[in-house]
Design a protein around this motif. Structure first.
Motif, PDB file in Angstrom:
ATOM      1  N   GLY A 258       0.786  -1.234   0.000  1.00 26.15           N
ATOM      2  CA  GLY A 258       0.000   0.000   0.000  1.00 26.15           C
ATOM      3  C   GLY A 258       0.813   1.276   0.000  1.00 26.15           C
ATOM      4  N   LEU A 259       2.148   1.159  -0.103  1.00 23.12           N
ATOM      5  CA  LEU A 259       2.970   2.363  -0.137  1.00 23.12           C
ATOM      6  C   LEU A 259       3.258   2.758  -1.586  1.00 23.12           C
ATOM      7  N   ALA A 260       3.253   4.050  -1.824  1.00 25.88           N
ATOM      8  CA  ALA A 260       3.609   4.564  -3.139  1.00 25.88           C
ATOM      9  C   ALA A 260       5.116   4.787  -3.213  1.00 25.88           C
ATOM     10  N   MET A 261       5.603   5.025  -4.420  1.00 28.65           N
ATOM     11  CA  MET A 261       7.024   5.297  -4.622  1.00 28.65           C
ATOM     12  C   MET A 261       7.449   6.480  -3.751  1.00 28.65           C
ATOM     13  N   GLY A 262       8.517   6.274  -3.003  1.00 25.04           N
ATOM     14  CA  GLY A 262       9.039   7.336  -2.160  1.00 25.04           C
ATOM     15  C   GLY A 262       8.465   7.375  -0.764  1.00 25.04           C
ATOM     16  N   GLU A 263       7.428   6.603  -0.491  1.00 25.95           N
ATOM     17  CA  GLU A 263       6.828   6.592   0.844  1.00 25.95           C
ATOM     18  C   GLU A 263       7.530   5.562   1.728  1.00 25.95           C
ATOM     19  N   THR A 264       7.593   5.841   3.012  1.00 27.23           N
ATOM     20  CA  THR A 264       8.198   4.919   3.975  1.00 27.23           C
ATOM     21  C   THR A 264       7.290   4.754   5.182  1.00 27.23           C
ATOM     22  N   VAL A 265       7.475   3.633   5.859  1.00 25.32           N
ATOM     23  CA  VAL A 265       6.788   3.379   7.115  1.00 25.32           C
ATOM     24  C   VAL A 265       7.824   2.819   8.090  1.00 25.32           C
ATOM     25  N   THR A 266       7.746   3.221   9.352  1.00 32.41           N
ATOM     26  CA  THR A 266       8.678   2.747  10.372  1.00 32.41           C
ATOM     27  C   THR A 266       7.970   1.747  11.271  1.00 32.41           C
ATOM     28  N   LEU A 267       8.542   0.546  11.355  1.00 28.41           N
ATOM     29  CA  LEU A 267       7.976  -0.528  12.168  1.00 28.41           C
ATOM     30  C   LEU A 267       8.868  -0.781  13.376  1.00 28.41           C
ATOM     31  N   ARG A 268       8.288  -1.387  14.387  1.00 28.89           N
ATOM     32  CA  ARG A 268       9.020  -1.650  15.628  1.00 28.89           C
ATOM     33  C   ARG A 268       8.563  -2.986  16.193  1.00 28.89           C
ATOM     34  N   SER A 295       5.952  -8.460  19.157  1.00 25.93           N
ATOM     35  CA  SER A 295       4.826  -7.551  18.960  1.00 25.93           C
ATOM     36  C   SER A 295       5.257  -6.453  17.997  1.00 25.93           C
ATOM     37  N   VAL A 296       4.727  -6.497  16.789  1.00 22.60           N
ATOM     38  CA  VAL A 296       5.090  -5.553  15.735  1.00 22.60           C
ATOM     39  C   VAL A 296       4.087  -4.410  15.717  1.00 22.60           C
ATOM     40  N   SER A 297       4.612  -3.194  15.704  1.00 18.65           N
ATOM     41  CA  SER A 297       3.746  -2.021  15.679  1.00 18.65           C
ATOM     42  C   SER A 297       4.288  -1.018  14.670  1.00 18.65           C
TER      43      SER A 297
END
Length: 463
Positions: A258-268, A295-297
């Motif tokens: 679901g991410l577009a080119m250039g988008e990022t998401v930070t997971l923990r 536990s991934v968030s």
């Protein structure tokens, strides 16, 4: 070897013969018999108590070769005895290394390869022979057969059969947690269950020089054991196969969509070990112990999007976790703005993207009921203009791409519609004029028949 006989008849007894000599007894020319005392050893003085008896050359312990015997006396003459030698040998089979053989407890002879062999020493007719193994080859046992007998000619049927010895394969286990066990295999079988650190050996021994391959069949419940020096060739002391056990660790991983080119998401994971994922890609967190929780968030979402985690929590159960799914979708934001110029009591109906009708009855701010996802288009239009009085509402900033946070700057400006008051004059005499006024103002002077038009009046105004 040379012996000189004393004078006297060909036949003599020990009592009238002295010195180191042999007696010769003529049995009929030209045959002679060699006579010595019983038990006589060549070179020993003759015991006067012994009598000459018939004997063989082997009884004299003479070796192969040519020996001259001289008879003295008034008519001395010489006897030459040619004693033939006989070889002792045979074959060696199955030999991998050198084996040391002996003949009659001596005469060491090294055989380095399989095949025929012959001792360099020879024996004479009537001698006893005994072939034995003095030193075995490394990792083998050689066994003689047909190895004993009496010389009656060359001996070539001694058989030395060599076979590989069997030896155990083993080593050392390190790091095994008390109460746990590991199952090892050698060459795909011979299962061995080990329940503690220390030395081990497989129950089945293997032939010297054969291959071994040690592997882990069953890991401990909470550890992973690896084998060092797992393969090789069996020697006389194969004890260097090390099994090193460490606490089992596993990774947690998954994919982002679901991410577009250039988008990022930070997971923990478990409040740490941040992973920044760019675009739709996979991710893997650092390994953790078996049985521990994960536990991934999501800590940082891309602008205008919300990301949700599926399968992101649980306990590590003896395997990597690979099914964590992070789905990101654009957030819906409101579309709105403000209306001005709308006459009290009048209504205007707006639409967004051809629907989501919104009826407004007063000036001020407005918001459509249905939010629009970030990145999606919006298009605000007037579906129904105000009618009482008639007004025309125009939209500015009414279309575009929905940004994060939504749209609040759509401007709807309404103005009351105006209509002209007009007519015509007829029958006016030539040279006359007429002055007309609308609502006491806006005077119109006509000097002949024709049309007149006053300034427009707002819808609903009196005239």
């Amino acid at each position: 070897v040379q012996e000189t006989f004393a004078t006297g008849p060909f036949s003599a007894t020990a009592t009238n013969a002295t010195g180191n000599f042999f007696g010769i007894n003529q049995r009929g020319s030209p045959d002679f018999a060699l006579r010595v005392p019983t038990g006589y050893t060549s070179g020993d003085p003759i015991n006067g108590a012994q009598e000459y008896q018939g004997t063989t050359l082997s009884d004299l312990r003479l070796r192969a070769g040519t020996f001259t015997w001289v008879y003295g006396g008034t008519n001395p003459f010489t006897f030459i005895f040619d004693i033939p030698g006989n070889s002792v040998g045979g074959t060696v089979s199955g030999l991998n290394d050198a084996v040391t053989l002996q003949l009659n407890g001596a005469n060491d002879f090294v055989v380095s390869a399989g095949g025929a062999f012959t001792f360099p020493q020879e024996l004479v007719f009537g001698d006893n022979y005994s072939v034995s193994v003095l030193q075995q080859p490394t990792g083998q046992t050689c066994t003689p057969s047909n190895a004993n007998g009496t010389i009656s000619g060359d001996v070539n049927n001694v058989v030395i059969s060599c076979v590989n010895n069997n030896y155990p394969v083993g080593g050392l286990v390190l790091g095994l947690i008390p109460g746990e066990s590991v199952v090892l295999q050698n060459n795909g079988g011979d299962d061995l269950t080990i329940g503690s650190d220390g030395n081990y050996q497989f129950p089945t021994t293997l032939p010297f020089g054969s291959n071994y391959n040690v592997s882990v069949l069953t890991q401990p419940a909470s550890e992973v054991c690896t084998v060092l020096n797992p393969t090789g060739t069996v020697s006389t002391n194969t004890n260097n196969v090390i099994v090193n056990c460490d606490p089992a660790t596993y990774t947690v991983s998954g994919t982002v969509a679901g991410l577009a080119m250039g988008e990022t998401v930070t997971l923990r994971n478990n409040g740490a070990d941040d992973q920044v994922v760019a675009g739709n890609a996979g991710f893997t967190f650092s390994s953790q112990a078996n049985g521990s929780a994960y536990s991934v968030s999501v800590t940082t979402e891309p602008a205008g999007k919300a990301c949700t985690v599926a399968g992101g929590s649980g306990l590590i159960s003896g395997a990597d976790v690979t099914g964590v799914s992070v789905s990101c979708a654009a957030l819906p934001y409101p579309i709105g703005g403000s209306v001005s110029g709308l006459v009290a009591g009048d209504n205007v109906v707006l639409q967004n993207n051809g629907g989501d009708d919104l009826t407004l009855g007063a000036n001020g701010s407005f918001t459509f009921a249905t939010p629009i996802s970030t990145g999606s288009p919006y298009n605000v239009t007037v579906l129904t203009q105000p009618a009482a009085p008639s007004e025309t509402c125009l939209v500015s900033n009414g279309s575009g791409t929905t940004p994060a946070g939504g749209v609040s700057n759509v401007i709807v400006t309404c103005t009351v519609d105006t209509f002209p008051v007009s007519g015509d004059v007829s029958g006016l005499a030539s040279g006359n004029s007429i002055a007309l006024r609308l609502n006491g103002a806006d005077e119109q002077v006509l000097t002949g028949d024709g049309v007149f038009v006053f300034s427009p009046l707002a819808d609903g105004a009196s005239y």
